[in-house]
Design an enzyme around this catalytic site. Structure first.
Site, PDB file in Angstrom:
ATOM      1  N   HIS A 114       0.950  -1.001   0.212  1.00 41.88           N
ATOM      2  CA  HIS A 114      -0.160   0.159   0.263  1.00 41.88           C
ATOM      3  C   HIS A 114       0.420   1.245  -0.073  1.00 41.88           C
ATOM      4  O   HIS A 114       0.510   1.947   0.981  1.00 41.88           O
ATOM      5  CB  HIS A 114      -0.916  -0.031   0.582  1.00 41.88           C
ATOM      6  CG  HIS A 114      -2.043  -1.163   1.360  1.00 41.88           C
ATOM      7  ND1 HIS A 114      -2.541  -1.346  -0.340  1.00 41.88           N
ATOM      8  CD2 HIS A 114      -2.768  -1.777   2.276  1.00 41.88           C
ATOM      9  CE1 HIS A 114      -3.564  -2.088   0.252  1.00 41.88           C
ATOM     10  NE2 HIS A 114      -3.590  -2.650   1.047  1.00 41.88           N
ATOM     11  N   HIS A 185      -9.879   2.353   0.370  1.00 42.27           N
ATOM     12  CA  HIS A 185     -10.108   0.571   1.571  1.00 42.27           C
ATOM     13  C   HIS A 185     -11.085   0.954   2.788  1.00 42.27           C
ATOM     14  O   HIS A 185     -10.401   0.561   3.711  1.00 42.27           O
ATOM     15  CB  HIS A 185      -8.403   0.235   2.018  1.00 42.27           C
ATOM     16  CG  HIS A 185      -7.798  -0.658   2.869  1.00 42.27           C
ATOM     17  ND1 HIS A 185      -8.559  -1.312   3.191  1.00 42.27           N
ATOM     18  CD2 HIS A 185      -6.728  -1.920   2.534  1.00 42.27           C
ATOM     19  CE1 HIS A 185      -7.833  -2.918   3.511  1.00 42.27           C
ATOM     20  NE2 HIS A 185      -6.472  -2.720   3.170  1.00 42.27           N
ATOM     21  N   GLU A 322     -11.224  -3.995  -2.828  1.00 43.43           N
ATOM     22  CA  GLU A 322     -10.575  -2.630  -3.272  1.00 43.43           C
ATOM     23  C   GLU A 322     -10.054  -3.102  -4.618  1.00 43.43           C
ATOM     24  O   GLU A 322      -9.772  -3.742  -5.535  1.00 43.43           O
ATOM     25  CB  GLU A 322      -8.703  -3.419  -2.824  1.00 43.43           C
ATOM     26  CG  GLU A 322      -9.173  -2.681  -1.759  1.00 43.43           C
ATOM     27  CD  GLU A 322      -7.681  -3.459  -0.310  1.00 43.43           C
ATOM     28  OE1 GLU A 322      -7.053  -3.638  -0.748  1.00 43.43           O
ATOM     29  OE2 GLU A 322      -8.255  -5.020   0.061  1.00 43.43           O
TER      30      GLU A 322
END
Length: 358
Positions: A114, A185, A322
Site C-alpha cells: 500500500h 480501502h 479494493e
C-alpha cells in the site's frame, strides 16, 4: 456554538486538527435522498457512509473512528483510505523500470504494501468541496517519495450521486516514468458498522478466475479458474460458507485476501461485485474500470480497540472490495501494466451503488 452532529452521529470538530503542518477537517456530502458520506482529507478517508436499510433507517456501512486522533494512532491504518502510490503488494519491495532498479520500504512480511511506510493513506490531501455532493481531493507525491520516481499529481473526485451511488474518480499525471495502482480501502459491513460479522453477506463476483498467492500474499503469476474452489462467487454464496474450508489459499491469508480477475475488458466500466446483507436488506453493487478486485475479509482484525460509537471490530466484522490493478504487476509483465509515463493521464472509476432488496 455547538456543532451539529452528522447523520452518523459524529462531531465534525472532533476531526479537525493539523497533521504535518496542514489542516485536516471533515467534509460532509449528502444527496437529495438524504444519504450521507463523511470524509476527512487525512488519507482521503471515508469515515462514514449512511444509506437506508429495508425499514428506511439510515445505516452507516463503513467501519471507522470517532475522531482524528484515533485515525492517527489506528491499529487499522487503511480504514476508508486511498492506498498509493501502489495499493497492494510489491514483492521484496523491488522493481526495475527503464533499466533503473528502485528499492521500497518493506512493511508487510518481506514485501512492500500500500505504498510503504507513509503511503497516500497517511498524508494530508488538499480538499475542495465543490457542492454538497462532491469533494475534490488532490495531492502532489514528490519525486522519490517512499522510493518512487517522478512528481506525481493525483486528483480524486468523491461524489454521492442522486441514484444513491458513492463514486470515486481517479486521475494522475507524472513528469517521469513511474508506477501507480490506486484503490480505496473501505471496510464494509452492510448490516451496519458494529455488527460483528460479514459471514452472512451474500456475494456475487463477476470473476471466473483469481490469482493464487504464495504464503506472503504475492501472486505466482498465472490466474486460476475459480470453478470447484471456495473462490467461486460466480453464483451467490455467503462469504462465510466456505471461508474455513481446508484449502491452502485460505490458510495463507486466514480467509479471503486475493485478487479476483474480472470478466470484462480493461478500462470498461462494468459490474464487478454484488453484495447483500439479509439483516439490513442493503445491497451494494460495485462497478469499476479496473481489471481486478482484491477481496479481503478482515482476517487480521482483532477487536482490540473501540471504533465508532464504542463498537469493536472483531475478525471478519468487515469485507473490503479494493478495485485495482493486480499485486506485483510491475514484476509480472503478463499483468495489465501499472506504468505511467509523462504525457499520459491515468484515469480510473469505481461506483458503489446502494439499493434495498427485500
Amino acid at each position: 456554538m455547538q456543532t451539529e452532529l452528522t447523520k452518523s452521529k459524529l462531531n465534525p470538530t472532533d476531526f479537525s486538527g493539523k497533521v504535518d503542518g496542514k489542516e485536516v477537517k471533515m467534509y460532509v456530502l449528502s444527496n437529495k435522498n438524504g444519504l450521507e458520506a463523511t470524509v476527512i482529507n487525512y488519507g482521503a478517508k471515508i469515515v462514514s457512509l449512511s444509506v437506508p436499510d429495508k425499514n428506511g433507517q439510515l445505516t452507516d456501512v463503513v467501519l471507522g473512528h470517532n475522531n482524528l486522533n484515533e485515525y492517527l494512532n489506528s491499529e487499522e491504518p487503511y480504514f476508508g483510505a486511498v492506498c498509493g502510490r501502489t495499493g497492494n503488494r510489491i514483492a521484496k519491495g523491488k522493481f526495475t523500470l527503464d533499466g533503473t532498479t528502485y528499492e521500497l520500504a518493506i512493511n508487510n512480511g518481506p514485501n512492500n504494501l500500500h505504498g510503504g511506510l507513509k503511503g497516500f493513506n497517511a498524508v494530508v490531501w488538499d480538499a475542495k468541496q465543490t457542492d454538497h455532493q462532491t469533494l475534490e481531493l488532490t495531492y502532489l507525491s514528490k519525486d522519490g517519495e517512499e522510493g518512487f520516481p517522478g512528481n506525481l499529481n493525483v486528483k480524486m473526485i468523491y461524489k454521492l450521486t442522486d441514484d444513491n451511488s458513492f463514486d470515486i474518480d481517479y486521475e494522475a499525471t507524472t513528469d517521469k516514468a513511474t508506477i501507480l495502482n490506486l484503490t480505496n480501502h473501505s471496510y464494509f459491513n452492510l448490516s451496519g458498522e458494529g455488527d460483528p460479522t460479514i459471514n452472512d453477506h451474500i456475494l456475487v463476483m463477476h470473476a471466473s478466475s483469481y490469482l493464487p498467492t504464495d504464503d506472503t500474499a504475492i501472486p505466482y503469476g498465472k490466474a486460476e479458474p475459480v470453478k470447484g474452489t471456495p473462490f467461486d462467487f460466480t453464483i451467490p454464496h455467503t462469504i462465510g460458507e466456505r471461508i474455513e474450508d481446508d484449502f491452502e489459499q485460505l490458510h495463507f491469508g486466514k480467509g479471503y485476501d486475493h485478487t479476483m480477475v474480472l470478466d470484462k475488458k480493461e478500462g470498461e466500466l462494468a459490474l464487478a461485485v454484488e453484495c447483500f446483507s439479509p439483516k439490513s436488506g442493503i445491497q451494494m453493487n460495485i462497478s469499476t474500470t479496473e481489471p481486478g478486485v482484491q477481496i479481503y475479509t478482515g482476517n487480521w482484525m482483532t477487536g482490540n480497540f473501540e471504533g465508532k460509537h464504542g463498537h469493536r471490530y472483531p475478525m471478519r466484522a468487515a469485507v473490503c472490495f479494493e478495485t485495482q490493478h493486480f499485486p506485483d504487476s510491475i514484476n509480472k509483465p503478463e499483468y495489465p501494466s501499472v506504468i505511467l509515463r509523462p504525457g499520459e493521464t491515468f484515469k480510473s472509476k469505481t461506483v458503489h451503488r446502494f439499493t434495498i432488496k427485500k
